[in-house]
Motif scaffolding. Structure first.
Motif, mmCIF file in Angstrom:
data_model
loop_
_atom_site.group_PDB
_atom_site.id
_atom_site.type_symbol
_atom_site.label_atom_id
_atom_site.label_comp_id
_atom_site.label_asym_id
_atom_site.label_seq_id
_atom_site.Cartn_x
_atom_site.Cartn_y
_atom_site.Cartn_z
ATOM 1 N N ASP A 58 7.527 73.897 -51.575
ATOM 2 C CA ASP A 58 7.869 75.256 -51.164
ATOM 3 C C ASP A 58 6.777 75.792 -50.242
ATOM 4 N N PHE A 59 7.152 76.651 -49.330
ATOM 5 C CA PHE A 59 6.209 77.247 -48.383
ATOM 6 C C PHE A 59 5.295 78.260 -49.077
ATOM 7 N N ASN A 60 5.897 79.175 -49.829
ATOM 8 C CA ASN A 60 5.186 80.341 -50.336
ATOM 9 C C ASN A 60 4.883 80.204 -51.828
ATOM 10 N N THR A 90 11.801 76.545 -47.516
ATOM 11 C CA THR A 90 11.391 77.939 -47.422
ATOM 12 C C THR A 90 12.574 78.842 -47.111
#
Length: 164
Positions: A58-60, A90
């Motif tokens: 995941d990005f965040n 994301t």
């Protein structure tokens, strides 16, 4: 359909609901060897004992997000596997985010809402059309050029371009 059953996947996602969705997609392909991490720090620790073939990240996340995880994986002197393919997932598809992930060394990028077709397509790309890794003073990761443009008239700057 590609046989994914032998692949070892590391899934790095802080949201339990999203982890469950991605796990269902991966297990639906026959994958059984999947490890989970809640953030980039935990993922790096897992990689010290688990020889993953692909990381789905995941990005965040906090404290270490997907981009920072990828930078550390690619560039840290104690990285467990700097060549590990990374698929970034994301909900943020802005060009700046895609470029940030690309410049960190991400192999493939998938935008939420996640579909099985999109995720498996990126995994297929990693397996069937792997890109060579490039190392220079400011970047280490998969070649950002996905194709050769025969009509390109600009400067060639890599030793592998054969134009020096």
């Amino acid at each position: 359909m590609t046989d994914y059953s032998a692949l070892k996947i590391l899934l790095v996602e802080d949201n339990q609901h999203m982890r469950s969705i991605v796990m269902a997609i991966l297990k639906g392909t026959g994958l059984r060897n999947i490890r989970e991490a809640r953030d980039g720090a935990e993922a790096l620790e897992i990689l010290r004992q688990y020889d993953a073939d692909i990381a789905v990240v995941d990005f965040n996340m906090q404290p270490i997000d997907g981009v920072e995880f990828t930078r550390m994986l690619r560039n840290s002197s104690d990285s467990p596997n700097p060549y590990l393919p990374v698929v970034m997932i994301t909900g943020h598809s802005e060009k700046s985010r895609v470029m940030e992930a690309r410049d960190a060394g991400v192999n493939e990028f998938v935008v939420k809402p996640l579909t099985a077709r999109a995720l498996l397509g990126r995994i297929d790309t990693i397996i069937m059309r792997p890109r060579p890794f490039i190392r220079c003073s400011t970047y280490f990761g998969p070649d950002r050029r996905r194709k050769t443009d025969e009509g390109y008239k600009g400067p060639y700057r890599r030793n592998t371009d054969g134009m020096f």
